[in-house]
Each structure stands twice: as C-alpha cells, then as structure tokens.
Design a protein around this motif. Structure first.
Motif, short mmCIF file in Angstrom:
data_model
loop_
_atom_site.label_atom_id
_atom_site.label_comp_id
_atom_site.label_asym_id
_atom_site.label_seq_id
_atom_site.Cartn_x
_atom_site.Cartn_y
_atom_site.Cartn_z
N LYS A 22 43.56 -84.23 58.76
CA LYS A 22 45.08 -84.89 58.98
C LYS A 22 45.32 -84.48 60.54
O LYS A 22 45.44 -83.40 60.87
N TYR A 23 45.52 -85.44 61.57
CA TYR A 23 45.73 -85.16 62.76
C TYR A 23 47.22 -84.83 63.01
O TYR A 23 48.17 -85.67 62.87
N LEU A 24 47.27 -83.65 63.67
CA LEU A 24 48.66 -83.17 63.70
C LEU A 24 49.23 -83.56 65.07
O LEU A 24 50.49 -83.79 65.19
N GLY A 25 48.49 -83.65 66.03
CA GLY A 25 48.88 -83.93 67.54
C GLY A 25 48.32 -83.32 68.67
O GLY A 25 47.03 -82.80 68.17
N ARG A 54 57.25 -87.98 59.97
CA ARG A 54 56.25 -89.08 59.75
C ARG A 54 54.95 -88.28 59.01
O ARG A 54 54.80 -87.14 58.85
N LYS A 55 54.14 -89.32 58.27
CA LYS A 55 52.94 -88.94 57.66
C LYS A 55 51.82 -88.91 58.82
O LYS A 55 51.74 -89.45 59.61
N PHE A 56 50.98 -87.84 58.45
CA PHE A 56 49.94 -87.56 59.41
C PHE A 56 48.82 -88.45 59.12
O PHE A 56 48.54 -89.09 58.15
N GLU A 113 43.58 -81.39 77.21
CA GLU A 113 44.42 -81.66 76.03
C GLU A 113 43.91 -80.94 74.97
O GLU A 113 42.41 -80.84 74.65
N CYS A 114 44.91 -80.29 74.07
CA CYS A 114 44.57 -79.55 72.90
C CYS A 114 44.93 -80.36 71.73
O CYS A 114 46.02 -80.82 71.58
N HIS A 115 43.86 -80.90 70.93
CA HIS A 115 44.17 -81.83 69.68
C HIS A 115 44.12 -80.72 68.44
O HIS A 115 43.02 -80.10 68.26
N ALA A 116 44.85 -80.82 67.64
CA ALA A 116 45.06 -80.04 66.44
C ALA A 116 44.72 -80.81 64.94
O ALA A 116 45.52 -82.00 65.00
N PHE A 117 44.29 -80.54 64.16
CA PHE A 117 43.88 -81.12 62.92
C PHE A 117 43.96 -80.20 61.59
O PHE A 117 43.97 -78.81 61.78
N LEU A 118 44.78 -80.73 60.58
CA LEU A 118 44.87 -79.77 59.50
C LEU A 118 44.10 -80.17 58.36
O LEU A 118 43.78 -81.52 58.15
N SER A 119 43.45 -78.99 57.68
CA SER A 119 42.42 -79.29 56.66
C SER A 119 42.84 -79.10 55.22
O SER A 119 44.04 -78.37 55.21
#
Length: 150
Positions: A22-25, A54-56, A113-119
C-alpha cells in the motif's frame, strides 16, 4: 510466499519480483541516503498518512535490475517506472517495521523524494529491501560485464 532460498534466486529477479503493497506517500528529502534521514522522512509520511482518512492505493511494486516499477493493483495501470540508477537508498524502517521506503531522484524536478509503502508483514518489507539490494548488485554486475571489454 517466498521460498527459503529466494535470496539465491537470480532468474526471477531478472524478470522482476513482484510485491503487493500500500502506497503511503512521498516527502522531499535533503540527502540521497542515510538511516536518520530515511527514518525522519518515514515518520513525516506516516504522520501525514494517519491524518488523511483516505484509503491507500494498493500497488504492485516490481523490482528488477532495471529498477522499480509501480502498477495500480486494481486498474493494472502503470503508476511509475524508476530507473535503478535514480534510486539512492532503500530501507525497512526500524520502528515502523512493516514500512519499506526508497529515495530516488525525480526525473521531472531532480529533487530527492522518499516514497514509503506499507506491507502486510515485517518479512515482506524486509524482502523488498533485500530484493532491491540484490537488483543493485545485479545491475552493477551487468554494467561491469558490458564495460569490461573496453
């Protein structure tokens, strides 16, 4: 499910290893790498993500020696393709251990840019990080092999 010896498997990595996350931002960062920088960036992204109700976006993150590609899991639409050469850092956060993040230079602005994702699990976040590290090594090996004959 990842097989026990997945870290030794090179063939699937050449094609691309896929992870559903899931993309956090994203947040802008000052430095291309560093644990403290990444931890602070992840904290900012997670804090912002918690505020918005919002939904990720569910994405399929594919790692290969060419880089990282992001595809919307529902629409199968390509979100972004990041060259391995633009990625400067990737990590699994120590505190938010289900969070995988990478730092890359934006193709448009040149900003970091730092992109974060939830597993779903800590193991998956770690697997993504290790797979990106493997992809770096493979890209380097391939680059060295093509430049060795010069």
């Amino acid at each position: 499910e990842l097989p026990e010896s997945w870290a030794d498997m090179q063939e699937p990595l050449l094609e691309g290893m896929c992870f559903t996350l899931k993309y956090l931002g994203m947040t802008l960062v000052e430095k291309p790498k560093g644990e403290d920088m990444a931890a602070a960036a992840i904290r900012r992204i997670v804090a912002t993500a918690r505020v918005g109700a919002r939904k990720f976006q569910k994405v399929i993150l594919t790692v290969s020696p060419r880089g990282i590609s992001l595809q919307d899991a529902d629409t199968k639409e390509m979100v972004e393709n990041i060259s391995i050469y633009r990625i400067s850092y990737c990590t699994t956060d120590k505190l938010q251990n289900k969070v995988f993040a990478y730092v890359a230079q934006s193709q448009e602005s040149g900003a970091l840019e730092c992109h974060a994702f939830l597993s779903r699990k800590k193991k998956i976040a770690q697997a993504v990080t290790l797979t990106v590290a493997q992809a770096f090594q493979m890209a380097l090996d391939l680059w060295e092999a093509t430049h060795a004959g010069r």
